[in-house]
Design an enzyme around this catalytic site. Structure first.
Site: not given
Ligand code: NAD
Length: 480
Positions: A150, A248, A282, A461
């Site tokens: 995002n 996060e 987020c 963080e």
């Molecule tokens: P996601 O969990 O699908 O993917 C995030 C990352 O994790 C990607 O690089 C993905 O390739 C990797 N990943 C996926 N499966 C994995 C595994 N089994 N092992 C290791 N890595 C793996 O999330 P997304 O769809 O990319 O992002 C959206 C989500 O992120 C939303 O839920 C949003 O709320 C959250 N988000 C949180 C924050 C925060 O600061 N809390 C900030 C931004 C986004």
């Protein structure tokens, strides 16, 4: 067609398998570049390079490390235009937004930690006339950084910068949905003179490349931002190895509006906190609770402003909103609008895909959407949608709205609108979240703790918190 490359041991390289993943431009729905489909073998080479680089990088005088990190920041600043364009093409967000927020913040992350590390100190505890304790903060070794789509470069650098500043060597993976600016960062690191192996960027899927970063015992800490479900998977793998974990995760943030607020400021900010970056932040406030005396007025004004928001080509400076990140995500978000209607909600604005004329006719656009008439505890109001969809609900008392606000499994951020300082203080204390904004939203000071509670994550963080995470404290006790 551009082939993105991995950055391993200081060089840009192809994945060992020779396999690539299509990279789509969300605004047009077309494949415009190819992403390395890296697997465990690529990650193992990256980890080995990081292990070899670690002794000299961690022993480099802090001032020298800091200079290289500051140079990376400077190069990002100099390449603002192409980086913003690349972020927009890859993610679907308006170019003006990437130029105003994403890229400047990525530079700020490197600048912040280039200087923060020079001010980072540890405790000394004297025991009266017998001994002195002092604490060393050692770099951990090889650490893994995994980030979402995002805010691609913004969140990627938010992890990498403190990890490097603290003296660690990094194996990082950006989202396979938005890899482009991480690739451009590799080139910047080479230009900045970052020694080989200190930062390695491996592209690919989470279940292959990401999984190897998490499960390889040589990686001692994992800093992850992404979905709550992925966070659970990562925790399950990493916890038995006692890896340090910073998670996060998702959010479902309340935006609580009292009748005594500064109405115009609240309305303008609520437009942003609802729909900025297509609602894919987020920290967006997706559940809007409005005190009953101003509910009808707010509803009328908010709906009118939302209907006037221009959704269009991200390259066009007049577009207030661009495309959502992928076809799959567009379908997911729209399925929640359907669910909301099944749950008895009424769509007051938006609720459907938007077809943008010209080059964007096959892009993934969604009209900003407002839904009312839902119970606080229905699925639409409990599950993270992560798109331009908000619900509005009236409330009568502080106790009632606190119950609504705290009813979700998440606890990332909350926003409060009131001119009553006592109420703001009282409410802020009782809201279950890691961050509370009062009469503002997304006003960020990089020194403050950033993160959530409950299913929104573990750890913080920001500021010295990230440097604490990326170091191990060691107490030395000397009796004299
Ligand atoms: P996601 O969990 O699908 O993917 C995030 C990352 O994790 C990607 O690089 C993905 O390739 C990797 N990943 C996926 N499966 C994995 C595994 N089994 N092992 C290791 N890595 C793996 O999330 P997304 O769809 O990319 O992002 C959206 C989500 O992120 C939303 O839920 C949003 O709320 C959250 N988000 C949180 C924050 C925060 O600061 N809390 C900030 C931004 C986004």
């Amino acid at each position: 067609m551009e082939y993105i490359q991995n950055y391993i041991n200081g060089a840009l390289v192809a994945p060992q398998s020779g396999n690539y993943i299509n990279n789509y431009e969300p605004a047009t729905g077309k494949v415009y570049s190819l992403i390395p489909d890296s697997d465990a073998n690529d990650v193992k080479v990256a980890i080995r390079a990081a292990e070899i680089a670690f002794p000299s990088w961690s022993r480099l005088p802090i001032g020298d490390r800091s200079k290289i990190i500051a140079k990376i920041a400077q190069l990002i600043e100099e390449q603002l235009e192409p980086l913003a364009q690349a972020e927009s093409t890859d993610n679907g967000k308006p170019v003006w937004l990437a130029k105003m927020v994403d890229i400047p913040r990525a530079a700020a992350n490197f600048n912040f930690y280039a200087t923060a590390i020079q001010h980072y100190s540890a405790d000394a505890n004297a025991m009266s006339n017998t001994a002195i304790n002092y604490t060393l903060r050692d770099a951990i070794g090889v650490v893994g950084c995994i980030s979402p789509w995002n805010l691609p470069l913004y969140l990627f650098s938010w992890k990498i910068a403190p990890a490097l500043a603290a003296g660690n060597c990094v194996v990082a993976k950006p989202s396979e949905i938005t890899p482009m600016t991480a690739y451009l960062l590799s080139k910047i690191c080479i230009e900045a003179g970052l020694p080989a192996g200190v930062l390695n960027i491996v592209h690919g899927y989470g279940h292959t490349a990401g999984n190897e970063i998490v499960s390889n015992p040589a990686v001692k800490a994992i800093s992850f931002t992404g979905g709550t479900q992925t966070g659970k998977t990562i925790a399950k793998i990493a916890a038995p190895m006692f890896k340090k974990l910073s998670l996060e995760l998702g959010g479902k943030n309340p935006n609580i509006i009292f009748a005594d607020c500064d109405y115009d400021k609240m309305l303008a900010t609520t437009m942003r906190s609802s729909f900025a970056n297509q609602g894919q932040i987020c920290l967006c406030g997706s559940r809007i609770f409005v005190e009953r005396p101003i509910y009808e007025k707010f509803k009328k004004d908010f709906v009118a402003k939302t209907k006037a928001l221009l959704v269009g080509d991200p390259n066009d400076a007049t577009s207030k909103m661009g495309a959502v990140v992928s076809k799959a995500h567009q379908e997911k978000v729209l399925s929640y609008v359907e669910l909301a209607q099944q749950e008895g909600g009424t769509v007051l604005a938006g609720g459907q895909a938007v077809q943008v004329a010209g080059r964007c006719k096959a892009g993934y656009f969604i009209a900003p959407t407002i839904i009312e008439g839902l119970a606080y505890d229905c699925r639409t109001n409990q599950e993270e949608i992560f798109g331009p969809v908000v619900t509005i609900m009236p409330f009568d008392t502080e106790a009632e709205v606190l119950q609504y606000a705290n009813s979700v499994e998440y606890g990332l951020a909350a926003t409060l609108w009131t001119s009553n300082v006592s109420r703001a203080t009282r409410m802020a204390q009782q809201i279950h979240s890691g961050i509370v904004w009062v009469n503002c939203w997304l006003l960020r000071d990089l020194r403050t703790p950033f993160g959530g509670i409950k299913s929104s994550g573990v750890g913080r963080e920001g500021g010295f918190h990230a440097l604490d995470f990326f170091t191990e404290p060691k107490n030395v006790c000397i009796e004299y």
